[in-house]
Design a protein around this motif. Sequence first.
Motif, mmCIF file in Angstrom:
data_model
loop_
_atom_site.group_PDB
_atom_site.id
_atom_site.type_symbol
_atom_site.label_atom_id
_atom_site.label_comp_id
_atom_site.label_asym_id
_atom_site.label_seq_id
_atom_site.Cartn_x
_atom_site.Cartn_y
_atom_site.Cartn_z
ATOM 1 N N TRP A 49 0.833 -1.212 0.000
ATOM 2 C CA TRP A 49 0.000 0.000 0.000
ATOM 3 C C TRP A 49 0.865 1.258 0.000
ATOM 4 N N ASP A 50 1.919 1.289 0.813
ATOM 5 C CA ASP A 50 2.750 2.491 0.904
ATOM 6 C C ASP A 50 3.417 2.822 -0.419
ATOM 7 N N GLU A 51 3.841 1.793 -1.182
ATOM 8 C CA GLU A 51 4.513 2.045 -2.452
ATOM 9 C C GLU A 51 3.533 2.368 -3.568
ATOM 10 N N ASP A 52 2.295 1.939 -3.442
ATOM 11 C CA ASP A 52 1.312 2.171 -4.499
ATOM 12 C C ASP A 52 0.698 3.566 -4.444
ATOM 13 N N TRP A 53 0.940 4.294 -3.357
ATOM 14 C CA TRP A 53 0.347 5.626 -3.187
ATOM 15 C C TRP A 53 1.435 6.636 -2.851
ATOM 16 N N VAL A 54 1.210 7.885 -3.260
ATOM 17 C CA VAL A 54 2.183 8.942 -3.028
ATOM 18 C C VAL A 54 1.444 10.208 -2.585
ATOM 19 N N THR A 55 2.053 10.969 -1.686
ATOM 20 C CA THR A 55 1.452 12.216 -1.213
ATOM 21 C C THR A 55 1.761 13.347 -2.185
ATOM 22 N N VAL A 56 0.713 14.042 -2.610
ATOM 23 C CA VAL A 56 0.850 15.142 -3.563
ATOM 24 C C VAL A 56 0.122 16.361 -3.005
ATOM 25 N N ARG A 57 0.760 17.520 -3.116
ATOM 26 C CA ARG A 57 0.171 18.761 -2.599
ATOM 27 C C ARG A 57 -0.432 19.574 -3.742
ATOM 28 N N CYS A 58 -1.654 20.044 -3.547
ATOM 29 C CA CYS A 58 -2.341 20.869 -4.538
ATOM 30 C C CYS A 58 -1.703 22.248 -4.588
ATOM 31 N N GLY A 59 -1.376 22.726 -5.780
ATOM 32 C CA GLY A 59 -0.760 24.033 -5.926
ATOM 33 C C GLY A 59 -1.721 25.184 -5.699
ATOM 34 N N SER A 60 -3.040 24.909 -5.731
ATOM 35 C CA SER A 60 -4.023 25.979 -5.557
ATOM 36 C C SER A 60 -4.409 26.209 -4.109
ATOM 37 N N CYS A 61 -4.744 25.109 -3.388
ATOM 38 C CA CYS A 61 -5.228 25.267 -2.013
ATOM 39 C C CYS A 61 -4.238 24.777 -0.969
ATOM 40 N N GLY A 62 -3.171 24.070 -1.397
ATOM 41 C CA GLY A 62 -2.169 23.587 -0.451
ATOM 42 C C GLY A 62 -2.520 22.286 0.230
ATOM 43 N N ARG A 63 -3.671 21.707 -0.102
ATOM 44 C CA ARG A 63 -4.086 20.455 0.527
ATOM 45 C C ARG A 63 -3.187 19.307 0.076
ATOM 46 N N ALA A 64 -2.762 18.461 1.004
ATOM 47 C CA ALA A 64 -1.942 17.293 0.690
ATOM 48 C C ALA A 64 -2.809 16.043 0.781
ATOM 49 N N ASP A 65 -2.835 15.264 -0.288
ATOM 50 C CA ASP A 65 -3.617 14.032 -0.338
ATOM 51 C C ASP A 65 -2.771 12.915 -0.924
ATOM 52 N N GLN A 66 -3.206 11.679 -0.708
ATOM 53 C CA GLN A 66 -2.539 10.537 -1.307
ATOM 54 C C GLN A 66 -3.240 10.162 -2.611
ATOM 55 N N TRP A 67 -2.414 9.944 -3.662
ATOM 56 C CA TRP A 67 -2.923 9.582 -4.972
ATOM 57 C C TRP A 67 -2.162 8.352 -5.464
ATOM 58 N N PRO A 68 -2.718 7.616 -6.437
ATOM 59 C CA PRO A 68 -1.998 6.448 -6.964
ATOM 60 C C PRO A 68 -0.623 6.834 -7.502
ATOM 61 N N HIS A 69 0.386 6.052 -7.146
ATOM 62 C CA HIS A 69 1.738 6.304 -7.635
ATOM 63 C C HIS A 69 1.771 6.059 -9.141
ATOM 64 N N PRO A 70 2.321 6.982 -9.933
ATOM 65 C CA PRO A 70 2.343 6.796 -11.386
ATOM 66 C C PRO A 70 3.064 5.509 -11.797
ATOM 67 N N GLU A 71 2.464 4.802 -12.736
ATOM 68 C CA GLU A 71 3.057 3.580 -13.274
ATOM 69 C C GLU A 71 2.940 3.569 -14.788
ATOM 70 N N LEU A 72 3.838 2.830 -15.428
ATOM 71 C CA LEU A 72 3.869 2.710 -16.872
ATOM 72 C C LEU A 72 4.052 1.246 -17.241
ATOM 73 N N GLY A 73 3.212 0.744 -18.119
ATOM 74 C CA GLY A 73 3.350 -0.625 -18.603
ATOM 75 C C GLY A 73 4.155 -0.648 -19.891
#
Length: 237
Positions: A49-73
């Motif tokens: 779970w920890d590797e599949d998600w990453v914390t990203v901060r919104c540039g508009s409101c500053g809110r930090a949320d976890q989103w799916p970690h980018p992957e490429l097949g």
Amino acid sequence: MSETMAVRCPECGREHQYAAPAYPCACGTPVAPPLNRRAAPVCVTHRTWDEDWVTVRCGSCGRADQWPHPELGCSCGTVLRVPVTAAAQPSGAGGGDPAEPPVEAPAASRATFQPVTIRTARDAVTAVALYLRWLGYKDIRRADQRQPHGIGLAARGVLVQVHPLVQPAAPRDVECLWLTAMAESCDCVCFTLAGYTDDARDRADGLGVALFVLDLTGTPQPVNAAAVELVATGAGT
């Protein structure tokens, strides 16, 4: 628009142009994980779970949320985890998440939900996690308790079962989820791809379990009164 960078597969040497998918912040702004051009991609051989998600901060409101970690097949069959730059921790932050604004409860205050296409069981879990966040739930994580079928998620005040199988969910699935939630003194919600048997829907109505069906676009559809009410009210405060 998401930034694009070249990603080379370490297994076959093929180079791909990759742009990270953007997801809607609670404020409505599209947010994409910032790609790290200095780091190399990593082959995905097992998942946590920890590797599949990453914390990203919104540039508009500053809110930090976890989103799916980018992957490429890659076309060679290798799945690559694309490196990103983690969000900075807010100054003065200790335990908890003091930088996050309060959850907005009314449905009218939420931006339109942006689904993710479901191709795999992992996509179904990602779609449900994003939907829970859209509803206003916080601290979304893997559930501690395993369910007989499906994948368990948990957030503040709720236990969730994601049922990505081809068979409709049965009454036992609903009952096990409800019993586990009762033991933890929280609400419970069930999501399936194949729907529910009539007996399962009747049992859920009697227990007050919210039922949703996921279509392949990743959009949950409420199928009973408890689910309709949850969509209308959100997670609450």
